[in-house]
Scaffold this active site. Structure first.
Site, PDB file in Angstrom:
ATOM      1  N   GLU A 294       0.808  -1.225   0.000  1.00 41.08           N
ATOM      2  CA  GLU A 294       0.000   0.000   0.000  1.00 41.08           C
ATOM      3  C   GLU A 294       0.842   1.276   0.000  1.00 41.08           C
ATOM      4  O   GLU A 294       0.749   2.094   0.929  1.00 41.08           O
ATOM      5  CB  GLU A 294      -0.971  -0.011   1.195  1.00 41.08           C
ATOM      6  CG  GLU A 294      -1.965  -1.154   1.125  1.00 41.08           C
ATOM      7  CD  GLU A 294      -2.979  -1.150   2.258  1.00 41.08           C
ATOM      8  OE1 GLU A 294      -2.859  -0.302   3.167  1.00 41.08           O
ATOM      9  OE2 GLU A 294      -3.902  -1.982   2.227  1.00 41.08           O
ATOM     10  N   GLU A 413      -4.610  -8.581  -0.433  1.00 43.70           N
ATOM     11  CA  GLU A 413      -5.447  -8.550   0.769  1.00 43.70           C
ATOM     12  C   GLU A 413      -6.901  -8.472   0.323  1.00 43.70           C
ATOM     13  O   GLU A 413      -7.233  -7.743  -0.614  1.00 43.70           O
ATOM     14  CB  GLU A 413      -5.131  -7.329   1.649  1.00 43.70           C
ATOM     15  CG  GLU A 413      -3.753  -7.338   2.267  1.00 43.70           C
ATOM     16  CD  GLU A 413      -3.515  -6.106   3.146  1.00 43.70           C
ATOM     17  OE1 GLU A 413      -4.514  -5.434   3.504  1.00 43.70           O
ATOM     18  OE2 GLU A 413      -2.343  -5.827   3.449  1.00 43.70           O
TER      19      GLU A 413
END
Length: 684
Positions: A294, A413
């Site tokens: 991220e 994820e």
């Protein structure tokens, strides 16, 4: 006008390895010593009609080897023919290279199973039959045998397919304050053996490095920490689990300052990857690297952030590839900005991968579903058509950008943000709506040939007992690897305790399956007397509901199952209830609870408004507040609690009308007023 039909028939036996077939690939394609699954296929190619410049054809594919969960069939035209349209398969053709992929309903092929698709094509000069077909990248000769590709010679697409499904060891080596700093126990080999035994084929190993680095300019990683990461990696590989290793929370801890400290951040990032690459360069191909989790940058517009992510990914690629050993062709995984699946970020990453021109690169994004549903805010209580469309369109964008260009995708994820084992109520969504989310996500990943890696910080697998906290949720993930499951518009039928019982209807979501009937335990209910089916509408009769409700005690009186031709049965709960009763209350902004007699009902969501109709509390763009962050039902204690975060967003001395929405269908208004730190409440 068509001329008289010319038919060309040619039967070919095509040996194949199923790139997306979990069974085949996890049996040893990627360097394991276990036996590899036998594969083979047969193709029946038939030109069903031909005219000047055009033709129609039908292709039947029969799987002769181990079951496959997804298939691609490729062939090259010898005389410049082209596919112009295709049905019963997804057309992924590019010019003279034709490619068809299975759709959701025909993507899985059991041993001996066949599927057919058709297409329209164009031709000029000649319409010669293709010399060979390739199923998932492998030519077959009609025999059934083990794959002949060297174990370490898997393509990126094959390796990523073999990772499905994957599991994150979340909030552990990535935790701040040490491996147990966020409440999870130390990783053990037994934990990884449990994960493998439950059907997972890979783990994502998030690692935060910052707390274990020496000073600049070397940023030496603590040898003990590097040894610990290697120990967990060794255990995983020894137990037939692939490993995806990354840089994790460093992304927001210090890398986010890259816009203002460009050289300092890049130097630290490069130092970390140089050491990781050196330590693991001789590890087998079961180990993959992810550049960063991220990536995000403070006070930076998305377009500028895309440029910085590009720079990090390129540096990562250069360091790893230049370190030698098995890193020369190790699978490298690269994210978009904040692992977003928005099209501009997908396009930016695609440009980076095209520039690097490296066949062993995969893309990664994260998917938790639309935020209102994932946390239960803004009325996002159900797996609505809007939620489903959001998920479908996200997978389509990612597929069209990467998979259609033979760039594999790892959903690094996924899950539901409001699914938190530290809360006494899991999940925040209504349970059946949560199951629909898992069913839909598994289907989309299988249909689009992407690998899912479940984010689990302890909510799914209890790391103390090594048991799944919710076996039914896990069953939906298991089943979704190979098939769809039917659902319905809701999973509960609410009957007023003292009311007259009437017929009740639900809409069936067949998901391509055939409805097979209703069961109560081992007893089949009788169609006509107990229920009727008209189109997609399932109606339970008053007589059946009266029998199932029994003495009509508050709560669930019976659970029946709607069974389909495949997948898991859909559970339908027969619930007796009365309107909930809320009482006067007083307390403080830190401790306020409304005494509540739920009477068999459950809370769906809460609205908060001032007298003028404007929204009260946090997130004042919506009157519907976030579950748990602002309100918390406690069914065992008989109370609805309001949090300090809620009252921090409420104006002093101004009454707030709360509207509680219940799954039984009713609403109840309640007024609260904050005066200093004191709160009073009363039914409206």
């Amino acid at each position: 006008m068509k001329s008289s039909t010319t038919v060309h028939r040619r039967r070919m036996r095509l040996g194949a390895i199923a790139a997306a077939a979990v069974t085949a690939l996890t049996a040893g394609l990627l360097g394991a010593v276990s036996a590899q699954a036998a594969q083979g296929c047969e193709v029946d190619y038939e030109v069903t009609g031909q005219w000047s410049g055009g033709f129609n054809a039908n292709v039947e594919v029969t799987n002769l080897g181990e079951p496959v969960s997804n298939w691609d069939l490729e062939w090259t035209w010898p005389d410049g023919q082209r596919v112009t349209d295709m049905w019963n398969a997804k057309d992924k053709s590019k010019a003279a290279s034709a490619k068809a992929s299975g759709l959701g309903y025909n993507a899985a092929l059991a041993t001996g199973a066949s599927t057919s698709f058709g297409f329209a094509g164009s031709w000029s000069g000649a319409n010669t039959t293709p010399a060979e077909f390739r199923l998932n990248g492998r030519v077959c000769d009609g025999s059934v045998s083990e794959p002949t590709t060297p174990p370490n010679g898997a393509t990126a697409m094959e390796q990523v397919a073999a990772m499905q499904p994957g599991w994150n060891v979340g909030n552990t080596l990535d935790a701040l304050g040490g491996e147990t700093g966020w409440g999870n126990p130390l990783i053990t080999e037994e934990l990884l053996q449990t994960v493998k035994a439950e059907g997972y084929n890979s783990i994502r190993l998030p690692v935060t490095w910052d707390e274990n680095l020496g000073p600049a300019p070397d940023y030496t990683i603590d040898p003990a920490w590097l040894d610990r990461v290697a120990e967990v990696t060794d255990w995983a590989i020894a137990n037939d689990l692939q490993v995806l290793l990354n840089i994790h929370h460093d992304s927001w801890m210090w890398m986010s300052t890259m816009p203002t400290d460009h050289d300092g951040v890049l130097s630290k990032y490069e130092a970390i990857w140089t050491q990781i690459a050196e330590r693991f360069k001789d590890y087998p191909s079961e180990l993959s690297f992810e550049s960063v989790n991220e990536p995000q940058f403070a006070d930076t517009e998305a377009a500028a952030g895309d440029v910085l992510v590009h720079e990090l990914n390129v540096a990562f690629h250069e360091i790893v590839r230049g370190s030698g050993g098995n890193n020369e062709d190790r699978l490298l995984v690269m994210p978009t900005l904040v692992t977003s699946a928005d099209q501009p970020q997908l396009d930016a990453l695609k440009a980076t991968i095209d520039e690097l021109d490296d066949d062993m690169i995969a893309a990664t994004v994260h998917m938790y579903g639309p935020w209102p549903f994932s946390v239960n805010i803004a009325g996002g209580t159900t797996y609505s058509e809007q939620v489903e469309q959001d998920i479908t369109s996200t997978f389509e964008r990612v597929n069209d950008t990467f998979v259609d260009s033979d760039i594999p995708v790892i959903i690094g994820e996924w899950g539901v943000l409001g699914y938190d084992w530290t809360r006494p109520i899991v999940p925040s969504q209504q349970y059946g709506e949560l199951l629909k989310f898992f069913e839909g996500m598994m289907y989309q990943a299988r249909d689009k040939q992407m690998t899912l890696m479940l984010w689990d910080a302890g909510s799914y697998l209890n790391r103390d007992t090594l048991e799944w906290r919710d076996p039914l949720v896990q069953s939906y993930m298991d089943s979704g690897l190979t098939t769809r499951s039917g659902t319905a518009s809701f999973d509960s039928i609410y009957l007023e305790k003292a009311g007259t019982i009437a017929d009740e209807s639900l809409a069936l979501n067949h998901n391509g399956l055939e409805f097979k009937g209703l069961w109560h335990g081992d007893t089949a209910l009788t169609e006509g007397a107990d229920y009727t089916v008209t189109g997609d509408t399932l109606t339970l009769t008053a007589a059946a509901l009266t029998r199932l409700a029994g003495d009509r005690a508050y709560g669930t009186n019976a659970t029946i199952e709607a069974r389909f031709s495949a997948g898991l049965p859909w559970r339908i709960h027969i619930i007796s209830y009365d309107t909930s009763q809320l009482s006067d209350a007083s307390g403080t902004t830190d401790a306020f609870a409304i005494p509540t007699q739920f009477n068999g009902d459950q809370l769906a969501t809460m609205e908060a408004k001032y007298a003028d109709g404007t929204s009260a509390g946090p997130h004042d763009w919506t009157s519907f507040k976030e579950f748990w962050a602002t309100y918390r039902p406690d069914y065992s204690a008989g109370a609805i609690g309001l949090t300090s975060d809620f009252f921090n967003g409420v104006r002093e001395g101004e009454p707030v009308t709360l509207t509680f929405h219940f799954w039984g269908g009713g609403t109840i208004d309640y007024t609260v007023t904050k005066t200093g730190t004191t709160v009073t409440g009363t039914p409206a």
